[in-house]
Design an enzyme around this catalytic site. Structure first.
Site, short mmCIF file in Angstrom:
data_model
loop_
_atom_site.label_atom_id
_atom_site.label_comp_id
_atom_site.label_asym_id
_atom_site.label_seq_id
_atom_site.Cartn_x
_atom_site.Cartn_y
_atom_site.Cartn_z
N HIS A 105 -36.19 13.08 11.11
CA HIS A 105 -36.41 12.10 10.04
C HIS A 105 -36.62 12.70 8.65
O HIS A 105 -36.87 11.97 7.70
CB HIS A 105 -37.57 11.16 10.42
CG HIS A 105 -38.90 11.84 10.55
ND1 HIS A 105 -40.08 11.16 10.44
CD2 HIS A 105 -39.23 13.13 10.79
CE1 HIS A 105 -41.10 12.01 10.61
NE2 HIS A 105 -40.60 13.19 10.82
N HIS A 106 -36.56 14.04 8.52
CA HIS A 106 -36.65 14.63 7.17
C HIS A 106 -35.27 14.90 6.58
O HIS A 106 -35.17 15.37 5.44
CB HIS A 106 -37.44 15.93 7.20
CG HIS A 106 -38.84 15.76 7.69
ND1 HIS A 106 -39.71 14.84 7.13
CD2 HIS A 106 -39.53 16.38 8.69
CE1 HIS A 106 -40.87 14.90 7.78
NE2 HIS A 106 -40.78 15.82 8.72
N CYS A 107 -34.20 14.65 7.34
CA CYS A 107 -32.86 14.92 6.84
C CYS A 107 -32.24 13.65 6.29
O CYS A 107 -32.29 12.60 6.93
CB CYS A 107 -31.98 15.49 7.97
SG CYS A 107 -30.37 16.04 7.39
N GLN B 26 -44.35 11.85 7.15
CA GLN B 26 -43.56 10.80 6.49
C GLN B 26 -42.07 11.03 6.75
O GLN B 26 -41.57 12.15 6.64
CB GLN B 26 -43.84 10.86 4.99
CG GLN B 26 -43.02 9.89 4.17
CD GLN B 26 -42.93 10.32 2.70
OE1 GLN B 26 -43.66 11.20 2.26
NE2 GLN B 26 -42.04 9.70 1.95
N ASN C 283 -39.14 10.95 5.30
CA ASN C 283 -38.50 10.83 3.99
C ASN C 283 -36.97 10.86 4.03
O ASN C 283 -36.32 10.40 3.10
CB ASN C 283 -39.02 11.92 3.04
CG ASN C 283 -38.73 13.33 3.54
OD1 ASN C 283 -38.78 13.60 4.73
ND2 ASN C 283 -38.45 14.23 2.62
#
Length: 356
Positions: free
Chosen positions: A142-144, A184, A186
């Protein structure tokens, strides 16, 4: 017209909508040990589920690697080309010596496992619609976002799964992301910043990576947690906000990012949730989605301790024992006796956390 992809071919009907491949696991020369991530976590989850006789190899949906053409549904060509530089991959995966390896080795030993997990998430999106639920034992990067990786996330599998559904499946035009990893999310937030079709709920430790203030603008329900948050407060917040999110926006699918880095003692998460608390959390999300008839796709995301694989397996066993994995056609694969200890232990542990 969408390109042709093997990821949307139907698996044998007898399979459970649990997606995995031995190619998920990252193993080479011990370098993977330089990152706190347990790079064999995914295989361990499957082994625990086999020991409990919930699944067998031939009942799992075999994940396939996402091709460049699949990845280009979201990613820019420029970004994919950057991954041909080993130092870029070293930065994204936070394993510095990767920078000094020839890129063909990096592709095979690091990126191929991540591409296979990404293929698994895309496949699980379609399976969730067909069967009511699906679990990719990996994924949750979920950070990509479309043009930037980071935090061990090289491909935007959550964005990809949702875009694939929007483009290829009639009648799917609204998605809710429930991101309960300690960090988070992001990446998907940046990807869906101005997209009214996607509703994002994100609960995370407000003091840790990535602290992406710009991406936070995409979150419709933001649950910012303090250091060391414990079960009672956490579960109450999750329950309130998951229910609120699903009442506020009626999605065609829920993508549930079920990171286990909220576990007490996790070196990166900074929260203090017990194993039983994580099992209960997943139950809350599945109950909320299933009771509304909304298909749910679960990905496993972060979790940086040796014991996280056991927690994920126990959670899946608990969901099964509660009937929240209904509609799977291969229930005959289950040796119910072997489940009894998990169910009764979980029931004991969870009785004091009951939110009903």
């Amino acid at each position: 017209r969408p390109h042709r992809t093997e990821l949307y071919e139907d698996p044998p009907s007898g399979c459970w909508p649990i997606v995995y491949s031995p190619d998920y696991n990252i193993t080479f020369m011990g370098l993977e040990k330089l990152h706190p991530f347990d790079a064999g976590k995914w295989g361990k989850v499957i082994n625990f589920l086999k020991e409990e006789r919930l699944i067998t190899d031939d009942l799992i949906v075999q994940a396939r690697e996402a091709t460049d053409e699949d990845l280009l549904v979201v990613h820019t060509r420029r970004y994919l080309n950057k991954l041909k530089w080993s130092f870029v991959v070293a930065t994204i995966t936070e394993i510095p010596p990767v920078a000094f390896l020839p890129n063909f080795i990096v592709q095979r030993k690091v990126l191929k496992p991540l591409r296979t997990q990404t293929g698994g998430t895309i496949m699980a999106g379609k399976l969730a619609l067909d069967r009511g639920w699906a679990i990719n034992v990996g994924g949750g990067f979920h950070h990509c976002s479309s043009d930037k990786g980071g935090g061990f996330c090289a491909y935007a599998d959550i964005t990809l799964a949702i875009k694939f559904l929007f483009e290829r499946v009639q009648g799917v035009s609204r998605a809710t992301i429930i991101d309960l990893d300690a960090h988070q999310g992001n990446g998907h937030e940046r990807d869906f910043m101005d997209d009214p079709r996607v509703y994002i709920m994100d609960a995370y430790n407000r003091y840790i990576y990535p602290g992406d203030g710009f991406a936070k603008r995409a979150i419709k329900r933001k649950v910012e947690l303090e250091w060391g948050t414990e079960d009672t407060e956490y579960l109450q917040k999750v329950h309130t906000h998951v229910e609120g999110a699903l009442n506020e926006f009626k999605p065609d699918i829920v993508v549930y990012n079920a990171g286990t880095d909220i576990l007490d003692g996790d070196p990166l998460g900074g929260l203090a949730i017990s194993p039983q608390g994580i099992v209960k959390r997943d139950e809350v999300v599945f109950r909320a989605a299933r009771s509304r008839g909304v298909p749910v796709l679960m990905v496993t995301s972060g979790g940086y301790q040796k014991r996280t694989a056991r927690v994920i397996a126990d959670s899946i066993l608990n969901l099964h024992s509660l009937g929240l994995l209904g509609g799977a056609r291969a229930a005959c694969a289950l040796g119910s006796a072997s489940l009894e200890h998990v169910v009764t232990d979980s029931a004991k542990d969870l009785s004091n956390l009951s939110l009903q």
